[in-house]
Design a protein around this motif. Structure first.
Motif, PDB file in Angstrom:
ATOM      1  N   ILE A 437       0.745  -1.141   0.140  1.00 54.97           N
ATOM      2  CA  ILE A 437       0.089   0.005   0.231  1.00 54.97           C
ATOM      3  C   ILE A 437       0.760   1.283  -0.210  1.00 54.97           C
ATOM      4  O   ILE A 437       1.481   1.359   0.865  1.00 54.97           O
ATOM      5  N   PRO A 438       0.885   2.020  -1.170  1.00 48.75           N
ATOM      6  CA  PRO A 438       1.511   3.325  -1.049  1.00 48.75           C
ATOM      7  C   PRO A 438       1.105   4.097   0.016  1.00 48.75           C
ATOM      8  O   PRO A 438      -0.056   4.126   0.133  1.00 48.75           O
ATOM      9  N   THR A 439       1.995   4.941   0.575  1.00 46.49           N
ATOM     10  CA  THR A 439       1.618   5.670   1.800  1.00 46.49           C
ATOM     11  C   THR A 439       1.589   7.234   1.476  1.00 46.49           C
ATOM     12  O   THR A 439       2.286   7.766   0.517  1.00 46.49           O
ATOM     13  N   LYS A 440       0.581   7.832   2.384  1.00 48.34           N
ATOM     14  CA  LYS A 440       0.624   9.484   2.039  1.00 48.34           C
ATOM     15  C   LYS A 440       0.910   9.793   3.502  1.00 48.34           C
ATOM     16  O   LYS A 440       0.383   9.357   4.536  1.00 48.34           O
ATOM     17  N   PRO A 441       1.729  10.872   3.687  1.00 48.42           N
ATOM     18  CA  PRO A 441       2.061  11.362   5.111  1.00 48.42           C
ATOM     19  C   PRO A 441       0.730  12.005   5.782  1.00 48.42           C
ATOM     20  O   PRO A 441       0.315  12.896   5.225  1.00 48.42           O
ATOM     21  N   GLY A 442       0.853  11.269   7.015  1.00 51.22           N
ATOM     22  CA  GLY A 442      -0.483  11.686   7.893  1.00 51.22           C
ATOM     23  C   GLY A 442      -1.750  10.890   7.662  1.00 51.22           C
ATOM     24  O   GLY A 442      -2.779  11.089   8.397  1.00 51.22           O
ATOM     25  N   SER A 443      -1.358   9.863   6.764  1.00 54.05           N
ATOM     26  CA  SER A 443      -2.807   8.925   6.667  1.00 54.05           C
ATOM     27  C   SER A 443      -2.414   7.558   6.858  1.00 54.05           C
ATOM     28  O   SER A 443      -1.299   7.251   6.679  1.00 54.05           O
ATOM     29  N   ALA A 444      -3.409   6.998   7.834  1.00 58.46           N
ATOM     30  CA  ALA A 444      -2.991   5.359   8.189  1.00 58.46           C
ATOM     31  C   ALA A 444      -3.450   4.495   7.033  1.00 58.46           C
ATOM     32  O   ALA A 444      -3.164   3.117   7.241  1.00 58.46           O
ATOM     33  N   THR A 445      -3.934   5.091   6.006  1.00 59.32           N
ATOM     34  CA  THR A 445      -4.234   4.351   4.689  1.00 59.32           C
ATOM     35  C   THR A 445      -5.566   3.482   4.807  1.00 59.32           C
ATOM     36  O   THR A 445      -6.477   4.174   5.122  1.00 59.32           O
TER      37      THR A 445
END
Ligand code: PRX
Length: 657
Positions: A437-445
């Motif tokens: 799962i690609p990550t986005k800073p600040g999101s638990a995805t």
């Protein structure tokens, strides 16, 4: 969270993919693979969990029903017989891990120890037999109030081995807080140490236990078992207190694990809510074992050669699930550290990583923000090349801290798993799977396979993408809390009735605000109830208020959270005084100290403001929204028409508050 953090999270759209090298060896290798797994689990969650339970765990006897769901009460693997200490220890003696380090301990000052699976098994068996000698039987509750030493994990596993539910109380809690928890759990025994090391000083744990038990205040407690750690002088009450090393002499190391019912209670862990005293969250055996096992394996992408370090304390759920049970059930090497970064040793975390070649590192955003303040030169001066995966837990992480973690600690090569979960959920619920799962800073995805999560309104209807709502879990999961100890009504009210059930369909209300973006990623915004999160520690505003009003000078108290750059939130208390008292710096100090004595240092208010009166509605409810704005130094906006006496607000403002 501060307004600027919320704004930066709202604007965040960077996407980080795991490196090809990480993906190549990962257990789950692509978003498609995750999606397939997720859909398969969603289509038939019971089948999904049952297959894993069969493949991954040892059962003395197989269950007859996977899930018995009588909302809001769930039972998993009904009539299955299992022992989590067997799964964490015995089976690794015959699967090639006998001599593999199970627990590496880095103590203070400069102590260390390494226990292989065979050694840990032996210690746990002896400890378990020692517990039996003290008359502890299956079902008896045992309080554990320990520093971060191997004996804490050994005590937990020994309790689990004989079927005595443990209730670990964080060593930073005060004697009063400990007493309340021992009384509520009706603990028969307390396991403690003479003292523990905390930031270059000794925490006198046994003295606190003595205070908690003074005047027979917790009458269920018959014995106290004391591990010698710091070797200072302590009082030993004849007949009640026993040294662990005395008991251990002559105790056999033969102690077969008790076959437990899957739904037998494994532990109680107290956590704060918005009302009343902390609640005893009850977790049971089989479902918890399976869920912590699977989440540790997939989220931390475990391999046999990993050295895994979670920096939590065993007194919190993170320590239970991700220092002790999850990693050991997988046969991993788990590291336990007694120390903490401090002025005299600010680089200690990085020293530990370098010394043990830690490959997986799991910590809290508040710690990361503290490290940012300490400067990059500390981690940069150490060899952190062994790291391959990073994790965070406990509160929302602001994108700036995420980026620093990624760049400075992860060397831009380590995926970051931002894991959302709670004491009540037992294990991680929303997180990236690092190879997929690609990550986005600040999101638990995205939710873990088998977890059905959503963001809903108060009627339980899903809100639109990017609209704020309440985080809810829409189907039971194996490690969900089963009840609040001794108070099933509170369990029902707190978690299952904020959003009323529709057509018999119940939603678990997490108490967090969140939104889902257009990719279905979850962005957790923080608590929506009167719970504040100070440096990743969860506190109820009412607990702190009760502590304050128990001081003779205080007439009324209202506690709110104020955004803090490092701790996430800080406690601000507004108090009115009894007639004969007047505000002073001494009283201010005394009140802060009083809260520390009632609850513990984690609850020390950052600020106390004296007030002539508190802003209330005509029906007498304190208007916290106004106090929160005042505490944050913001303009009080919104409707103030329900305020009974407007001059109260004016006076608070004039006082600089
Ligand atoms: O508000 C959420 C926050 O911590 C709360 C749970 O606290 P506790 O039971 O003490 O457990 C902490 C460790 C699991 C949640 O309701 N929280 C936890 N993890 C995150 C988080 N908030 C945002 N992002 C997270 N990753």
């Amino acid at each position: 969270m501060s307004q600027s953090t919320i704004e930066s999270i709202l604007q965040e759209n960077r996407l980080f993919h795991p490196s090809p090298a990480f993906v190549e060896k990962a257990r789950i290798k692509s978003l498609d693979e995750y999606k397939q797994l997720y859909e398969k689990a969603k289509a038939d969650p019971q089948r999904f969990w049952a297959d894993l339970a069969e493949q991954e765990l040892h059962w003395f006897q197989k269950w007859d029903t996977v899930l018995d769901w009588q909302p809001p009460f769930a039972q998993w693997f009904v009539n299955g017989k299992i022992n989590i200490s067997y799964n964490c220890l015995d089976r690794h003696l015959t699967n090639g891990r006998r001599d593999k380090p199970a627990l590496i301990w880095e103590g203070e000052p400069g102590d260390s120890r390494c226990l292989t699976y065979a050694q840990l098994h032996q210690e746990v068996c002896q400890f378990a037999n020692g517990l039996k000698q003290l008359g502890i039987k299956k079902g008896d509750r045992v309080g554990i109030y320990m520093p971060m030493i191997p004996e804490a994990a050994i005590a937990m596993l020994a309790c689990a081995r004989i079927g005595a539910p443990h209730s670990v109380v964080f060593g930073g809690f005060s004697a009063e807080a400990l007493r309340d928890r021992l009384i509520d759990a009706e603990a028969k025994l307390v396991i403690t140490a003479d003292g523990g090391w905390r930031k270059d000083a000794i925490v006198p744990l046994k003295d606190q236990v003595d205070k908690a038990l003074a005047d027979n205040a917790a009458p269920s407690v018959q014995n106290v078992l004391v591990v010698k750690r710091t070797a200072q002088n302590i009082h030993m009450e004849p007949g009640r207190d026993h040294w662990w090393h005395d008991l251990q002499a002559g105790v056999s190391a033969d102690c077969p694990a008790e076959p437990m019912d899957s739904e037998d209670m494994l532990f109680i862990l107290y956590t704060s809510g918005s009302t009343g005293k902390p609640k005893g969250v009850v977790h049971t055996t089989g479902g918890y074992n399976l869920y912590t096992h699977m989440t540790t394996q997939w989220i931390f992408d475990l391999r046999d050669e990993d050295v895994y370090w979670c920096t939590a304390d065993v007194g919190w759920i993170t320590g239970h699930s991700y220092i002790v049970y999850g990693p050991l059930s997988n046969g991993a090497t788990t590291l336990m550290y007694e120390g903490a970064p401090r002025a005299s040793n600010p680089g200690c975390f990085w020293d530990v990583i370098q010394k043990y070649r830690v490959s997986i590192f799991y910590t809290a955003p508040t710690a990361i923000r503290t490290f940012i303040k300490m400067g990059e030169q500390l981690p940069k001066a150490r060899d952190l090349s062994s790291l391959r995966l990073l994790g965070t837990v406990g509160e929302p992480i602001n994108p700036e801290a995420w980026m620093w973690y990624h760049r400075v600690i992860g060397g831009e090569r380590c995926p970051i798993v931002d894991t959302w979960w709670q004491t009540e959920t037992g294990g991680i619920m929303i997180t990236a799977l690092p190879g997929a799962i690609p990550t986005k800073p600040g999101s638990a995805t995205l939710p873990f396979p088998g977890v059905l999560a959503d963001v809903v309104d108060l009627d339980g209807n899903p809100v639109k993408p990017n609209e704020g709502g309440y985080l809810a879990i829409t189907y039971p999961w194996p490690s969900m809390l089963r009840t609040v100890y001794g108070d099933p009504d509170r369990f029902r009210r707190t978690y299952w009735e904020h959003i009323p059930p529709k057509d018999g369909h119940y939603l678990y209300f997490a108490g967090d605000g969140a939104r889902k973006d257009e990719d279905g990623y979850f962005w957790v915004m923080g608590r929506v109830d009167d719970v504040i999160n100070v440096a990743g520690h969860r506190l109820g505003t009412m607990e702190v208020e009760s502590a304050l009003v128990s001081h003779p000078a205080v007439a009324e108290a209202a506690v709110v959270g104020k955004p803090d750059e490092v701790k996430g939130q800080e406690i601000v208390a507004f108090v009115t005084l009894e007639g004969t008292y007047s505000p002073s710096d001494e009283l201010l100090k005394e009140l802060k100290q009083h809260v520390v004595q009632e609850i513990g240092a984690i609850a020390r208010p950052g600020e106390i403001r004296f007030a002539d009166a508190l802003p209330k509605t005509r029906s007498g409810k304190i208007m916290r929204r106004l106090l929160r704005s005042l505490a944050a130094g913001e303009e009080v906006s919104g409707d103030v028409s329900t305020l009974e006496d407007r001059s109260v607000l004016e006076k608070l403002r004039q006082r600089g508050g």
